[in-house]
Design an enzyme around this catalytic site. Sequence first.
Site, PDB file in Angstrom:
ATOM      1  N   ASP A   1       0.812  -1.208   0.000  1.00 27.34           N
ATOM      2  CA  ASP A   1       0.000   0.000   0.000  1.00 27.34           C
ATOM      3  C   ASP A   1       0.856   1.273   0.000  1.00 27.34           C
ATOM      4  OD1 ASP A   1      -2.589   1.199   0.112  1.00 27.34           O
ATOM      5  OD2 ASP A   1      -2.249   1.675   2.227  1.00 27.34           O
TER       6      ASP A   1
ATOM      7  N   HIS B   1       4.681   4.962  -2.777  1.00 25.83           N
ATOM      8  CA  HIS B   1       5.039   6.281  -2.234  1.00 25.83           C
ATOM      9  C   HIS B   1       6.479   6.346  -1.695  1.00 25.83           C
ATOM     10  CE1 HIS B   1       0.867   6.895  -2.743  1.00 25.83           C
ATOM     11  NE2 HIS B   1       0.467   6.374  -1.617  1.00 25.83           N
TER      12      HIS B   1
END
Length: 491
Positions: free
Chosen positions: A235, A240
């Site tokens: 996730d 990121h």
Amino acid sequence: MVSRVIPVDPFDLVVFGATGDLANRKILPGLYRRFFSGQIPEGARIIGAARTEMDTAAFRAHARAAIDEHVGAGKRDAAQIEAFLSILEYVPIDAMGEGGWNELKALVRPHLINAFYFSVAPALFGPLAERLHAFGIATSQARIVVEKPFGRDLASAKVLNTTLAEHFDETQIYRIDHYLGKETVQNLMAVRFANILFEPLWNAQFVDHVQITVAETVGVGGRGSYYDKSGAMRDMVQNHLMQLLCLIAMEPPYHFDPDAVRDEKLKVIRALQPVSAADIVRGQYLAHRSDDGKGHQPGYLEDAENPDSRTESYIALRVHVANWRWKGTPFYLRTGKRLRARTSEIAITFKEPPHSIFDEADETWRENVLVIRLQPNEGMNLKMMIKEPGPGGMRLVQVPLDMSFAEALGEDGADIPDAYERLIMDVIRGNQTLFMRGDEVEAAWAWTDPIIEGWTARGDRPQGYDAGSSGPEDALMLMHRDGRRWREIRE
Ligand SMILES: NC(=O)c1ccc[n+]([C@@H]2O[C@H](COP(=O)([O-])OP(=O)(O)OC[C@H]3O[C@@H](n4cnc5c(N)ncnc54)[C@H](OP(=O)(O)O)[C@@H]3O)[C@@H](O)[C@H]2O)c1
């Protein structure tokens, strides 16, 4: 400082999933803020699409509610909101069905810039791409914007890339990682490549280590059973944190050009070494009793509705970039939920000067640290040693040279556009610099997959950690054994 808003060319933007959470919280309010700032030109049109049966008037009412809830009072101007709502249209469409496409085609003007934002579940990316073509809606100039997650492993990411490539050229595909739209993240490139100051020191000879922290205070809450299929590695880290790592570690591109920047990022991902089990700590937050009267707060296993779950809500990793520049400088990454504070930052810790001329006790001595804050309060600070003021002799003290963008840039700084606003405007401008290329995403999964396969094969269980803490005890050890320590997690 005068704000420079350069209007984009007229466009038709179709938002699939226009009734969803992301559209409601980010896309529609963000588009309104760009409209308010004067960036959206006359003649532009935003077309919402989803399965929900409603007409344009009802969709405008929906958008008005989203603006009321998510745009600050200072920008909620009645006349501007009316004008913005008047450029919205709505078409009910099921991505898997055949109805509504001709109505959509009648609205999209092919001589303008056309962008199609897929703000829907990834399983619908393929069907949407196919139908946009089958119904002759997407031209060879059209752009599509796809949300994360882009696959859950290398195999699924490849399938997704192949499906999209059947209908769209890579230059038409904008894969969003909203971290790349943050002002500070782009500023990282400006600081590195527009100043002579840091680049000579930006290597293993002078950088002791790098820490990247993305901490959240919230748990997985109602998304528990969905989150349980992914976990912090998929996730957050694969996208990121890895993107942030790339921007720190990459070589200067020959030009600030989408492919030049992405080529350099790709080289970093390819240089990432496999991570051994000893360099990974995974955790799950524990249940606790809240002080603010909320009573029992469930732990991860309860939130995930899976008492046997081995999915991590926290992960810390020690990562090495195997190239000339970074050989010997570890990158410590950590991200987790239900931690002490909500904060995202990158900290670059430089080595100590080779020789001290001062009679300072060791504990007084501190290394220079460049901290890049992504949230809250985007900005940078550089921790430096100076002389403690006063007549007490030559005593050293560490002070921050602090730059909060909001303070340093005055009104313009306080008005930093949200990442989604910036990224959508980049799509309209046709600038892919801040979007992930297909090969980058695949390389990121190629590095991630063996790490996940490793802990799955070993049957590792995540360690419990207290809600509101800095994460599992073992994560502290990950740094302590290298004679280093994590920065405190605080706002
Ligand atoms: N929410 C976030 O903060 C966030 C952050 C990062 C990434 N994302 C990604 O963004 C995407 C959207 O997320 P979300 O949170 O907005 O999801 P969501 O709240 O579940 O909304 C999904 C949207 O898709 C529409 N939809 C569902 N099935 C459809 C179909 N067959 N045909 C056409 N439209 C359909 C839904 O509307 P109808 O039911 O009316 O069809 C709704 O508008 C996902 O890929 C998600 O992973 C979201």
